[in-house]
Design a protein around this motif. Structure first.
Motif, PDB file in Angstrom:
ATOM      1  N   GLY A   1       0.747  -1.243   0.000  1.00 53.80           N
ATOM      2  CA  GLY A   1       0.000   0.000   0.000  1.00 53.80           C
ATOM      3  C   GLY A   1       0.778   1.296   0.000  1.00 53.80           C
TER       4      GLY A   1
ATOM      5  N   ARG B   1      -7.191  -0.824   1.902  1.00 55.65           N
ATOM      6  CA  ARG B   1      -8.458  -1.187   1.281  1.00 55.65           C
ATOM      7  C   ARG B   1      -9.598  -0.996   2.279  1.00 55.65           C
ATOM      8  NH1 ARG B   1      -6.328   0.067  -2.946  1.00 55.65           N
ATOM      9  NH2 ARG B   1      -4.619  -1.248  -3.668  1.00 55.65           N
ATOM     10  N   ARG B   2     -10.713  -0.489   1.788  1.00 54.71           N
ATOM     11  CA  ARG B   2     -11.833  -0.162   2.669  1.00 54.71           C
ATOM     12  C   ARG B   2     -12.261  -1.359   3.505  1.00 54.71           C
ATOM     13  NH1 ARG B   2     -16.749  -1.014   3.037  1.00 54.71           N
ATOM     14  NH2 ARG B   2     -16.835  -2.118   1.047  1.00 54.71           N
ATOM     15  N   SER B   3     -12.232  -2.533   2.915  1.00 48.22           N
ATOM     16  CA  SER B   3     -12.666  -3.734   3.628  1.00 48.22           C
ATOM     17  C   SER B   3     -11.645  -4.233   4.643  1.00 48.22           C
ATOM     18  CB  SER B   3     -12.962  -4.858   2.629  1.00 48.22           C
ATOM     19  OG  SER B   3     -11.790  -5.195   1.893  1.00 48.22           O
ATOM     20  N   GLU B   4     -10.434  -3.650   4.644  1.00 50.71           N
ATOM     21  CA  GLU B   4      -9.360  -4.138   5.505  1.00 50.71           C
ATOM     22  C   GLU B   4      -8.958  -3.150   6.595  1.00 50.71           C
ATOM     23  OE1 GLU B   4      -6.137  -5.142   2.905  1.00 50.71           O
ATOM     24  OE2 GLU B   4      -7.310  -6.590   1.755  1.00 50.71           O
TER      25      GLU B   4
ATOM     26  N   SER C   1     -11.802   3.495  -9.987  1.00 51.64           N
ATOM     27  CA  SER C   1     -10.462   3.101  -9.542  1.00 51.64           C
ATOM     28  C   SER C   1      -9.423   3.830 -10.391  1.00 51.64           C
ATOM     29  CB  SER C   1     -10.284   1.590  -9.677  1.00 51.64           C
ATOM     30  OG  SER C   1     -11.175   0.910  -8.820  1.00 51.64           O
TER      31      SER C   1
ATOM     32  N   ASP D   1     -11.364   3.615  -0.327  1.00 47.00           N
ATOM     33  CA  ASP D   1     -10.146   3.157   0.342  1.00 47.00           C
ATOM     34  C   ASP D   1      -9.641   4.269   1.250  1.00 47.00           C
ATOM     35  OD1 ASP D   1     -10.218   0.752  -1.005  1.00 47.00           O
ATOM     36  OD2 ASP D   1      -8.624   1.256  -2.416  1.00 47.00           O
TER      37      ASP D   1
ATOM     38  N   ASN E   1      -9.008   2.748  -4.889  1.00 48.86           N
ATOM     39  CA  ASN E   1     -10.447   2.603  -5.131  1.00 48.86           C
ATOM     40  C   ASN E   1     -11.204   3.637  -4.310  1.00 48.86           C
ATOM     41  OD1 ASN E   1     -10.095   0.041  -6.628  1.00 48.86           O
ATOM     42  ND2 ASN E   1      -9.510  -0.748  -4.614  1.00 48.86           N
TER      43      ASN E   1
END
Length: 224
Positions: free
Chosen positions: A35, A174-177, A149, A161, A158
């Motif tokens: 990242g 990442r938004r989900s992480e 993106s 994010d 994205n």
């Protein structure tokens, strides 16, 4: 026809508060050395920090019409992230637009082109990370996209994010992480605090980092 899109889903306030406690370097290491944006992207002032969801913008080089649209439509706390072709010879953002951002509560700007009015930006304290500083003006000609993106600083960004930045650089999560990255970052900071206490207690870096078997395997001979 061009469709101006919002961020599909923003991270929760709780997740943002959790990840904001950590430096980009810690987050980068904690999430498996992923990242990190290019080190060419620098803050206008070393004291500037930012953390928030990415409102992504695809722009043409030397053209800031999409940046202005992003400022108009971004929500408080959003970080506007602009992909403009890594074009250094343009001052796409300055003190006037920074005041517009501050009035809306926007959290910061990351752009792979140039900015100007850096003295005023420092005085305003609005967080700006850019590829260059350049006095050359821009046009308002070409419509691009929002919240698709994009690639900035060698990383896919994205919409939604999380972007975290400080004097050392920028990292994307990442938004989900986000929640997991915050957990791993805390574990890393706890471990590093233990290393520091061990040094203060008189242990060597070889002991603390458990380097003896590594060095032995590499055939290190100490003659001091």
């Amino acid at each position: 026809m061009v469709h101006i899109k919002d961020i599909p889903e923003r991270p929760s306030k709780e997740d943002l508060a959790a990840i904001a406690k950590f430096s980009p370097a810690t987050i980068h290491e904690a999430q498996g050395r992923r990242g990190a944006l290019s080190s060419r992207l620098k803050p206008v002032d070393y004291r500037m920090k930012l953390c928030g969801p990415a409102f992504t913008v695809k722009s043409s080089p030397r053209d800031n019409i999409m940046l202005q649209l992003a400022i108009n439509y971004a929500k408080p706390g959003d970080i506007i992230v602009v992909s403009a072709g890594e074009y250094e010879e343009a001052g796409s953002f300055g003190d006037v637009l920074a005041n517009a951002c501050l009035a809306k509560g926007i959290g910061g700007l990351v752009t792979d082109t140039g900015v100007r009015d850096t003295l005023q930006l420092r005085e305003l304290g609005f967080p700006v990370f850019s590829l260059s500083t350049c006095i050359k003006g821009t046009v308002k000609e070409t419509i691009g996209t929002t919240n698709d993106s994009i690639i900035v600083g060698g990383e896919i960004i994205n919409p939604g994010d999380v972007i975290v930045g400080d004097a050392d650089g920028l990292v994307v999560v990442r938004r989900s992480e986000v929640a997991e990255a915050a957990k791993l970052s805390q574990e890393r900071e706890d471990a590093e605090a233990g290393f520091i206490e061990a040094y203060k207690a008189g242990k060597s870096v070889i002991e603390v980092s458990k380097l003896e078997p590594v060095l032995k395997a590499k055939g290190l001979i100490v003659d001091i």
